[in-house]
Design an enzyme around this catalytic site. Structure first.
Site, PDB file in Angstrom:
ATOM      1  N   ALA A 251      39.020  22.278   0.796  1.00  0.00           N
ATOM      2  CA  ALA A 251      40.179  22.825   0.243  1.00  0.00           C
ATOM      3  C   ALA A 251      41.266  22.586   1.367  1.00  0.00           C
ATOM      4  CB  ALA A 251      39.690  24.107  -0.053  1.00  0.00           C
TER       5      ALA A 251
ATOM      6  N   GLY B 186      34.953  22.443  -0.001  1.00  0.00           N
ATOM      7  CA  GLY B 186      35.573  21.981  -1.509  1.00  0.00           C
ATOM      8  C   GLY B 186      35.330  20.601  -1.749  1.00  0.00           C
TER       9      GLY B 186
ATOM     10  N   GLU C 248      31.650  20.473  -2.283  1.00  0.00           N
ATOM     11  CA  GLU C 248      31.517  21.155  -4.060  1.00  0.00           C
ATOM     12  C   GLU C 248      31.705  20.482  -5.032  1.00  0.00           C
ATOM     13  OE1 GLU C 248      33.590  24.466  -1.940  1.00  0.00           O
ATOM     14  OE2 GLU C 248      32.102  26.012  -2.580  1.00  0.00           O
TER      15      GLU C 248
ATOM     16  N   GLU D  82      32.548  26.156   5.922  1.00  0.00           N
ATOM     17  CA  GLU D  82      33.490  27.465   5.658  1.00  0.00           C
ATOM     18  C   GLU D  82      33.320  28.436   6.782  1.00  0.00           C
ATOM     19  OE1 GLU D  82      32.126  25.833   3.532  1.00  0.00           O
ATOM     20  OE2 GLU D  82      33.353  25.254   1.535  1.00  0.00           O
TER      21      GLU D  82
HETATM   22  N1  COA Z   1      42.953  21.132   4.838  1.00  0.00           N
HETATM   23  C1  COA Z   1      44.148  20.841   5.084  1.00  0.00           C
HETATM   24  N2  COA Z   1      44.421  19.610   5.559  1.00  0.00           N
HETATM   25  C2  COA Z   1      43.521  18.877   6.155  1.00  0.00           C
HETATM   26  C3  COA Z   1      41.995  19.163   5.905  1.00  0.00           C
HETATM   27  C4  COA Z   1      42.084  20.795   5.178  1.00  0.00           C
HETATM   28  N3  COA Z   1      40.734  20.934   4.786  1.00  0.00           N
HETATM   29  N4  COA Z   1      41.386  18.384   6.522  1.00  0.00           N
HETATM   30  C5  COA Z   1      41.863  17.562   7.204  1.00  0.00           C
HETATM   31  N5  COA Z   1      43.232  17.832   6.955  1.00  0.00           N
HETATM   32  C6  COA Z   1      44.624  16.982   7.617  1.00  0.00           C
HETATM   33  C7  COA Z   1      44.676  17.311   8.950  1.00  0.00           C
HETATM   34  O1  COA Z   1      45.505  18.679   9.293  1.00  0.00           O
HETATM   35  C8  COA Z   1      45.649  16.274   9.456  1.00  0.00           C
HETATM   36  O2  COA Z   1      46.963  16.457   9.016  1.00  0.00           O
HETATM   37  P1  COA Z   1      48.227  16.060  10.003  1.00  0.00           P
HETATM   38  O3  COA Z   1      47.985  14.670  10.016  1.00  0.00           O
HETATM   39  O4  COA Z   1      49.472  16.529   8.995  1.00  0.00           O
HETATM   40  O5  COA Z   1      47.986  16.903  10.981  1.00  0.00           O
HETATM   41  C9  COA Z   1      45.096  15.095   8.485  1.00  0.00           C
HETATM   42  O6  COA Z   1      44.301  15.879   7.464  1.00  0.00           O
HETATM   43  C10 COA Z   1      44.028  14.236   9.305  1.00  0.00           C
HETATM   44  O7  COA Z   1      43.183  15.119   9.792  1.00  0.00           O
HETATM   45  P2  COA Z   1      42.548  14.879  11.337  1.00  0.00           P
HETATM   46  O8  COA Z   1      41.995  16.510  11.481  1.00  0.00           O
HETATM   47  O9  COA Z   1      43.696  14.628  12.187  1.00  0.00           O
HETATM   48  O10 COA Z   1      41.368  13.894  11.253  1.00  0.00           O
HETATM   49  P3  COA Z   1      40.343  13.764  12.238  1.00  0.00           P
HETATM   50  O11 COA Z   1      39.662  12.473  11.926  1.00  0.00           O
HETATM   51  O12 COA Z   1      40.456  14.068  13.631  1.00  0.00           O
HETATM   52  O13 COA Z   1      39.171  14.967  11.888  1.00  0.00           O
HETATM   53  C11 COA Z   1      37.539  16.321  10.078  1.00  0.00           C
HETATM   54  C12 COA Z   1      38.632  14.865  10.259  1.00  0.00           C
HETATM   55  C13 COA Z   1      37.302  16.209   8.831  1.00  0.00           C
HETATM   56  C14 COA Z   1      36.623  16.454  11.176  1.00  0.00           C
HETATM   57  C15 COA Z   1      38.850  17.314  10.361  1.00  0.00           C
HETATM   58  O14 COA Z   1      40.099  17.109   9.525  1.00  0.00           O
HETATM   59  C16 COA Z   1      38.410  18.708   9.769  1.00  0.00           C
HETATM   60  O15 COA Z   1      37.744  19.329  10.451  1.00  0.00           O
HETATM   61  N6  COA Z   1      38.956  19.304   8.585  1.00  0.00           N
HETATM   62  C17 COA Z   1      38.651  20.276   8.027  1.00  0.00           C
HETATM   63  C18 COA Z   1      37.205  20.423   7.313  1.00  0.00           C
HETATM   64  C19 COA Z   1      36.770  21.835   6.677  1.00  0.00           C
HETATM   65  O16 COA Z   1      36.883  22.898   7.534  1.00  0.00           O
HETATM   66  N7  COA Z   1      36.750  21.745   5.647  1.00  0.00           N
HETATM   67  C20 COA Z   1      36.455  22.945   4.743  1.00  0.00           C
HETATM   68  C21 COA Z   1      37.821  23.740   4.318  1.00  0.00           C
HETATM   69  S1  COA Z   1      37.310  25.126   3.288  1.00  0.00           S
END
Ligand code: COA
Length: 260
Positions: free
Chosen positions: A70, A115, A118, A138
């Site tokens: 999400a 999400g 999910e 989460e």
């Molecule tokens: N919500 C909002 N933005 C998200 C996102 C999320 N769940 N997951 C990734 N993004 C965005 C990042 O903020 C970034 O945006 P920016 O370029 O404007 O800063 C872009 O997507 C790229 O993500 P980034 O983190 O730079 O990529 P990465 O390859 O270094 O890492 C992940 C990848 C998946 C490990 C990391 O993005 C992450 O941990 N995301 C969240 C996962 C999460 O907790 N999901 C559950 C949410 S309820």
């Protein structure tokens, strides 16, 4: 037509049997904002009403993510009331996917976190590319999952494995997901969409009515109903349908059935 998703028929002239819904926020790793989830819901409802396709594929744009969860930036400042609305309205869309009478296939092309995981679990079938990664992280953010993750993960991979993933926020790779039964097929990323399209094309020779009933009967196991009785009723009702007449007649006439 939509701000966050693409929806394309497998045939450019619209006559194909497959509809592909693509989550179209590649720069945000296809994070699911509230509007996006509603758009998927609207599109799945439209396809169920029109009944012109035999399968719906949901995938993410690009080769890195199905959906990385999400959209954290959207809900970070929410309070309880907004969170409840987010979870209940979004959750209703996920349930509508699960209850779609047209099979929904998740083509999981990378991160399927929170999400995103999910959403794959609300689909009927998950086929993944080798770089897929599944997880419910989460608890790292101070919340439990809110789009059915605790329920569907336990339903699909069993309570013990689900608890382990949910409590630790650990991700599992595509091979482990295959081993756990979270996905049923693993393919190279370039083969992912073609494999999913072929999966749906194989359904052409099968009764759409019977497939819809199979989905309803199987889902009944997880609803507050007598699933065996539900199946008896569904089985009996099918005998009055043209699909049943066509299927049995075609078998006896030694020809392929022709389902409209
Ligand atoms: N919500 C909002 N933005 C998200 C996102 C999320 N769940 N997951 C990734 N993004 C965005 C990042 O903020 C970034 O945006 P920016 O370029 O404007 O800063 C872009 O997507 C790229 O993500 P980034 O983190 O730079 O990529 P990465 O390859 O270094 O890492 C992940 C990848 C998946 C490990 C990391 O993005 C992450 O941990 N995301 C969240 C996962 C999460 O907790 N999901 C559950 C949410 S309820």
């Amino acid at each position: 037509m939509y701000n966050n998703i693409l929806s394309e028929n497998s045939n450019p002239d619209g006559s194909g049997v497959v509809q592909i819904i693509t989550i179209n926020r590649e720069d945000k790793l296809n994070a699911l904002n509230i509007e996006l989830i509603q758009e998927i819901g609207i599109e799945v409802a439209r396809l169920n009403k029109e009944k012109s396709v035999r399968g719906i594929i949901i995938t993410g744009k690009g080769t890195k993510a199905f959906a990385a969860g999400a959209d954290i930036s959207e809900f970070a400042n929410f309070g309880e009331t907004e969170a409840k609305e987010m979870s209940s309205k979004g959750g209703a869309v996920f349930t509508s996917i699960e209850e779609s009478e047209i099979p929904v296939i998740a083509a999981v092309n990378g991160y399927a976190l929170g999400g995103g995981c999910e959403l794959t679990m609300s689909c009927h079938v998950r086929i993944a590319s080798e770089n897929a990664l599944f997880g419910q992280p989460e608890v790292n953010l101070g919340v439990p999952p809110g789009y059915g993750g605790t329920q569907r993960l336990a339903q699909i991979i069993g309570k013990g494995r689900a608890m382990d993933m949910l409590i630790t926020a650990k991700s599992i790779n595509a091979e482990t997901a295959l081993d756990f039964g979270l996905v049923t097929q693993l393919v190279a990323i370039e083969d992912l969409l073609p494999t999913c399209i072929k999966y749906v094309e194989k359904l052409i020779g099968k009764s759409p009515m019977a497939i819809a009933e199979v989905i309803k009967c199987t889902n009944a196991l997880y609803k507050n109903v007598d699933g065996l009785q539900y199946e008896i009723d569904s089985f009996a009702k099918s005998f009055e349908t043209t699909d049943f007449k066509e299927g049995t007649t075609a078998f006896l006439e030694k020809r392929k059935p022709n389902y409209s």
